[in-house]
Design an enzyme around this catalytic site. Structure first.
Site, PDB file in Angstrom:
ATOM      1  N   ARG A  28       0.774  -1.128  -0.127  1.00 37.34           N
ATOM      2  CA  ARG A  28       0.078   0.147  -0.123  1.00 37.34           C
ATOM      3  C   ARG A  28       0.808   1.299   0.088  1.00 37.34           C
ATOM      4  O   ARG A  28       2.250   1.272   0.360  1.00 37.34           O
ATOM      5  CB  ARG A  28      -0.925   0.221   1.197  1.00 37.34           C
ATOM      6  CG  ARG A  28      -0.171   0.327   2.547  1.00 37.34           C
ATOM      7  CD  ARG A  28      -0.218   1.561   3.214  1.00 37.34           C
ATOM      8  NE  ARG A  28       0.472   1.795   4.178  1.00 37.34           N
ATOM      9  CZ  ARG A  28       1.853   1.920   4.252  1.00 37.34           C
ATOM     10  NH1 ARG A  28       2.366   2.307   3.300  1.00 37.34           N
ATOM     11  NH2 ARG A  28       2.383   2.028   5.378  1.00 37.34           N
ATOM     12  N   GLU A  34       0.054  10.141   8.485  1.00 38.08           N
ATOM     13  CA  GLU A  34       1.357   9.368   8.979  1.00 38.08           C
ATOM     14  C   GLU A  34       1.524   9.132  10.261  1.00 38.08           C
ATOM     15  O   GLU A  34       1.589  10.322  11.169  1.00 38.08           O
ATOM     16  CB  GLU A  34       2.677   9.900   7.931  1.00 38.08           C
ATOM     17  CG  GLU A  34       3.584   8.717   7.502  1.00 38.08           C
ATOM     18  CD  GLU A  34       2.746   8.152   6.508  1.00 38.08           C
ATOM     19  OE1 GLU A  34       2.286   6.999   6.689  1.00 38.08           O
ATOM     20  OE2 GLU A  34       2.763   8.627   5.192  1.00 38.08           O
ATOM     21  N   GLY A 128       8.289   1.575   3.208  1.00 40.21           N
ATOM     22  CA  GLY A 128       7.352   2.464   3.584  1.00 40.21           C
ATOM     23  C   GLY A 128       6.185   1.932   2.656  1.00 40.21           C
ATOM     24  O   GLY A 128       5.165   2.693   2.791  1.00 40.21           O
ATOM     25  N   SER A 130       4.891  -0.973   2.983  1.00 41.39           N
ATOM     26  CA  SER A 130       4.219  -2.100   4.062  1.00 41.39           C
ATOM     27  C   SER A 130       4.490  -3.343   3.223  1.00 41.39           C
ATOM     28  O   SER A 130       3.471  -4.204   3.166  1.00 41.39           O
ATOM     29  CB  SER A 130       2.894  -1.642   4.169  1.00 41.39           C
ATOM     30  OG  SER A 130       2.498  -2.273   5.503  1.00 41.39           O
ATOM     31  N   ASP A 180      -1.887  -0.650   7.706  1.00 45.01           N
ATOM     32  CA  ASP A 180      -1.392  -1.223   6.562  1.00 45.01           C
ATOM     33  C   ASP A 180      -2.241  -2.620   6.406  1.00 45.01           C
ATOM     34  O   ASP A 180      -2.790  -3.049   5.212  1.00 45.01           O
ATOM     35  CB  ASP A 180       0.136  -1.777   6.844  1.00 45.01           C
ATOM     36  CG  ASP A 180       0.991  -0.675   7.027  1.00 45.01           C
ATOM     37  OD1 ASP A 180       0.463   0.617   6.886  1.00 45.01           O
ATOM     38  OD2 ASP A 180       2.033  -0.638   7.756  1.00 45.01           O
ATOM     39  N   LYS A 224      12.287  -1.297  10.145  1.00 45.63           N
ATOM     40  CA  LYS A 224      11.575  -0.858  11.336  1.00 45.63           C
ATOM     41  C   LYS A 224      12.027  -1.837  12.677  1.00 45.63           C
ATOM     42  O   LYS A 224      12.196  -1.263  13.671  1.00 45.63           O
ATOM     43  CB  LYS A 224      10.286  -0.781  11.398  1.00 45.63           C
ATOM     44  CG  LYS A 224       9.578   0.760  10.666  1.00 45.63           C
ATOM     45  CD  LYS A 224       8.335   1.073  10.744  1.00 45.63           C
ATOM     46  CE  LYS A 224       7.382  -0.400  10.571  1.00 45.63           C
ATOM     47  NZ  LYS A 224       7.457  -0.905   9.293  1.00 45.63           N
TER      48      LYS A 224
HETATM   49  P1  ADP Z   1       7.974  -2.129   5.384  1.00 43.22           P
HETATM   50  O1  ADP Z   1       7.791  -0.620   5.298  1.00 43.22           O
HETATM   51  O2  ADP Z   1       8.372  -2.712   3.838  1.00 43.22           O
HETATM   52  O3  ADP Z   1       6.624  -2.965   5.939  1.00 43.22           O
HETATM   53  P2  ADP Z   1       9.623  -3.215   7.222  1.00 43.22           P
HETATM   54  O4  ADP Z   1      11.067  -2.824   7.845  1.00 43.22           O
HETATM   55  O5  ADP Z   1       8.474  -3.296   8.314  1.00 43.22           O
HETATM   56  O6  ADP Z   1       9.266  -2.422   6.062  1.00 43.22           O
HETATM   57  O7  ADP Z   1       9.648  -4.790   6.825  1.00 43.22           O
HETATM   58  C1  ADP Z   1      10.640  -5.073   6.091  1.00 43.22           C
HETATM   59  C2  ADP Z   1      10.777  -6.635   6.054  1.00 43.22           C
HETATM   60  O8  ADP Z   1      10.101  -7.630   5.903  1.00 43.22           O
HETATM   61  C3  ADP Z   1      12.362  -7.025   5.576  1.00 43.22           C
HETATM   62  O9  ADP Z   1      13.365  -6.849   6.280  1.00 43.22           O
HETATM   63  C4  ADP Z   1      12.081  -8.537   5.327  1.00 43.22           C
HETATM   64  O10 ADP Z   1      12.332  -9.257   6.736  1.00 43.22           O
HETATM   65  C5  ADP Z   1      10.634  -8.690   5.200  1.00 43.22           C
HETATM   66  N1  ADP Z   1      10.322  -8.674   3.759  1.00 43.22           N
HETATM   67  C6  ADP Z   1       9.528  -7.759   2.873  1.00 43.22           C
HETATM   68  N2  ADP Z   1       9.412  -8.379   1.750  1.00 43.22           N
HETATM   69  C7  ADP Z   1      10.148  -9.520   1.667  1.00 43.22           C
HETATM   70  C8  ADP Z   1      10.234 -10.560   0.575  1.00 43.22           C
HETATM   71  N3  ADP Z   1       9.946 -10.478  -0.709  1.00 43.22           N
HETATM   72  N4  ADP Z   1      10.624 -11.657   0.973  1.00 43.22           N
HETATM   73  C9  ADP Z   1      11.287 -11.860   2.261  1.00 43.22           C
HETATM   74  N5  ADP Z   1      11.174 -10.976   3.112  1.00 43.22           N
HETATM   75  C10 ADP Z   1      10.569  -9.936   2.943  1.00 43.22           C
HETATM   76  P1  NG1 Z   2       5.600   0.830   6.854  1.00 43.86           P
HETATM   77  O1  NG1 Z   2       6.810   1.648   7.305  1.00 43.86           O
HETATM   78  O2  NG1 Z   2       4.835   0.841   5.615  1.00 43.86           O
HETATM   79  O3  NG1 Z   2       5.577  -0.674   7.650  1.00 43.86           O
HETATM   80  C1  NG1 Z   2       4.337   1.885   9.377  1.00 43.86           C
HETATM   81  C2  NG1 Z   2       3.392   1.372  10.254  1.00 43.86           C
HETATM   82  C3  NG1 Z   2       1.915   1.665  10.021  1.00 43.86           C
HETATM   83  C4  NG1 Z   2       1.972   3.235  10.445  1.00 43.86           C
HETATM   84  C5  NG1 Z   2       3.232   3.928   9.204  1.00 43.86           C
HETATM   85  C6  NG1 Z   2       3.454   5.398   9.557  1.00 43.86           C
HETATM   86  C7  NG1 Z   2       4.020  -1.246  10.549  1.00 43.86           C
HETATM   87  C8  NG1 Z   2       3.587  -2.563  10.158  1.00 43.86           C
HETATM   88  N1  NG1 Z   2       3.320  -0.149  10.017  1.00 43.86           N
HETATM   89  O4  NG1 Z   2       4.407   1.621   7.784  1.00 43.86           O
HETATM   90  O5  NG1 Z   2       1.093   1.313  10.994  1.00 43.86           O
HETATM   91  O6  NG1 Z   2       2.212   3.685  11.658  1.00 43.86           O
HETATM   92  O7  NG1 Z   2       4.448   3.230   9.644  1.00 43.86           O
HETATM   93  O8  NG1 Z   2       2.051   5.975   9.333  1.00 43.86           O
HETATM   94  O9  NG1 Z   2       4.759  -1.062  11.489  1.00 43.86           O
END
Ligand code: ADP
Ligand code: NG1
Length: 421
Positions: A28, A34, A128, A130, A180, A224
């Site tokens: 998304r 935010e 970002g 998700s 998300d 994160k």
């Molecule tokens: P986001 O904003 O994309 O949600 P996060 O830092 O919360 O970022 O999560 C990213 C983590 O999700 C990666 O470090 C990895 O562990 C997992 N991840 C995302 N996409 C994949 C993928 N295609 N295959 C395996 N792990 C993934």
């Molecule tokens: P991203 O960075 O896309 O994972 C995160 C949080 C949301 C929201 C936004 C900021 C998770 C799974 N998602 O999104 O709930 O707080 O940051 O608006 O941690």
């Protein structure tokens, strides 16, 4: 691009069995709102075409096996029963375990069974958009689809499923909100979403025809789960809620700022005036002096107890002003006023950068570059500290940015879906 046939063949070759289901869950992009979902304020995202696909089947090996089409992610395996209950330094498969555990718990601690999952993801991770929640939701629906027959959403409503996934994802240690999972589960193709929480509900919103949203990567990432920035902001907001409750004589166990505003009966303008009287920042000792040891303790969790310094006034200013901007953005969208939508996106970015301090040099630069080249609005999207920006262009002006770096032009995509083989 990997086709469904290729994935199917890869699964059969890998596991020697046929997949039973294929789940596709979008990522998304958040247009505005935010860091306010964890205060229960409404947000304005849309699902995107980039997605997580999981092929899944029950196996007879008494093992949980997760493999990834991308060889950079090692396979993971555990015999059942698997007592996984969270992780403080999450690996890719931990996100799958969040969804898996969420469903087994929901099904009344359902007896574990051997499963084989193959994951294929196209959402840029840690950017970002998700990807993490997409993994959680896809895994949860894979597990549910292997337990029940027919349409899994006849056994649980989409809202309850999204809520369940949102409650499961914090097992990886991030105190995230529910935006998300809701966006990825509730989205309908062609429309953005206005999502509200507690109780979770969503409204489809038609975007103006002349609005084009471009997603741009800043070429930096933030995982994160591996840093404390996100949880620091959550705890700072909780402390603000305790300060406001004391200041306004509100008696409530909630530390979500939407509840506090509601109980205070104040408008956004009024609560923002009060915010200006809060301390700019405070050490842990100063917070204890202000609200008491017990109230601080209510705000903290095991992995956030180590925090010692908190910014307060700017964080509160961001949350209340951003929540207000979501209301104004929705109105501007209904009135097809894309200039006003762009202005609000720019204000949102400034607030994220200056008050919430969740931007970074690369994101600021990419937003400025697009604004200089005719964009109406540009802002970081998702948690920030790296990752993507979302840019609003008038359709007639898109040519002006044709040579600038971009990931994709975003059209509202469909929410999570299941296919049975
Ligand atoms: P986001 O904003 O994309 O949600 P996060 O830092 O919360 O970022 O999560 C990213 C983590 O999700 C990666 O470090 C990895 O562990 C997992 N991840 C995302 N996409 C994949 C993928 N295609 N295959 C395996 N792990 C993934
Ligand atoms: P991203 O960075 O896309 O994972 C995160 C949080 C949301 C929201 C936004 C900021 C998770 C799974 N998602 O999104 O709930 O707080 O940051 O608006 O941690």
């Amino acid at each position: 691009m990997t086709s469904n046939e290729e994935l199917h063949d890869h699964f059969v070759k890998l596991y020697g069995i046929e997949p039973e289901v294929r789940i596709t869950c979008p990522g998304r992009v958040n247009l505005i709102g935010e860091h306010i979902d964890y205060h229960d304020y409404g947000v304005f995202p849309m699902a995107i075409d980039a997605s997580t696909v999981i092929l899944a089947a029950k196996n007879s090996t008494q093992n949980i096996v997760f493999s990834n089409f991308d060889p950079k992610y090692d396979s993971w395996e555990s015999p059942i029963p698997c007592g996984w209950n969270g992780s403080s330094s999450p690996k890719w498969f931990d996100y799958l375990l969040c969804g898996w555990k969420g469903i087994l718990d929901f099904q009344g601690n359902h007896e574990q069974f051997g499963i084989s999952f193959l994951l294929f993801g196209t959402i840029p991770p840690s950017s970002g958009l998700s990807s993490s929640s997409s993994l959680v939701c896809a895994s949860a629906l894979s597990t549910l689809a292997l337990i029940v027959d027919g349409d899994p959403f006849e056994h649980i409503s989409r809202e309850n499923f999204a809520h369940l996934c949102a409650k499961s994802e914090p097992l990886i240690g991030t105190l995230s909100g529910g935006m998300d999972q809701a966006a990825e589960v509730l989205a309908s193709e062609g429309t953005a979403l206005r999502i509200d929480f507690n109780p979770l509900r969503s409204k489809n919103i038609q975007l103006p025809d002349d609005a084009v949203f471009v997603v741009v990567h800043s070429n930096t990432e933030l995982n994160k789960g591996a840093t404390s920035h996100y949880n620091e902001r959550v705890i700072e907001g909780r402390i603000v809620s305790q300060l406001l409750k004391k200041r306004l004589s509100i008696n409530s166990p909630s530390f979500r700022l939407k509840d506090i505003q509601k109980l205070s009966g104040k408008s956004f303008e009024e609560i923002l005036e009060i915010v200006e009287t809060l301390p700019e920042e405070a050490t842990k000792d100063q917070v204890i002096e202000l609200i008491g040891d017990d109230k601080l303790e209510e705000c903290l969790t095991e992995n956030t107890r180590k925090f010692t310094e908190f910014k307060l006034r700017p964080r509160a200013r961001h949350v209340f002003s951003e929540a207000h901007r979501v209301e104004l953005f929705e109105k501007a969208c209904e009135e097809k006023n894309i200039r006003e939508m762009g202005r609000l996106m720019n204000e949102s970015h400034r607030s994220c950068a200056l008050d919430y301090e969740c931007s970074c040099r690369e994101l600021d630069e990419i937003c400025s570059l697009y604004l200089k080249n005719g964009a109406l609005g540009a802002r970081l999207t998702g948690a920030g500290w790296g990752g993507c920006a979302v840019v609003l262009m008038a359709a007639d002006d898109v040519e002006k940015v044709a040579d600038l770096p971009s990931l994709f032009v975003s059209k509202p995509a469909q929410g999570i879906r299941v296919h049975r083989f």
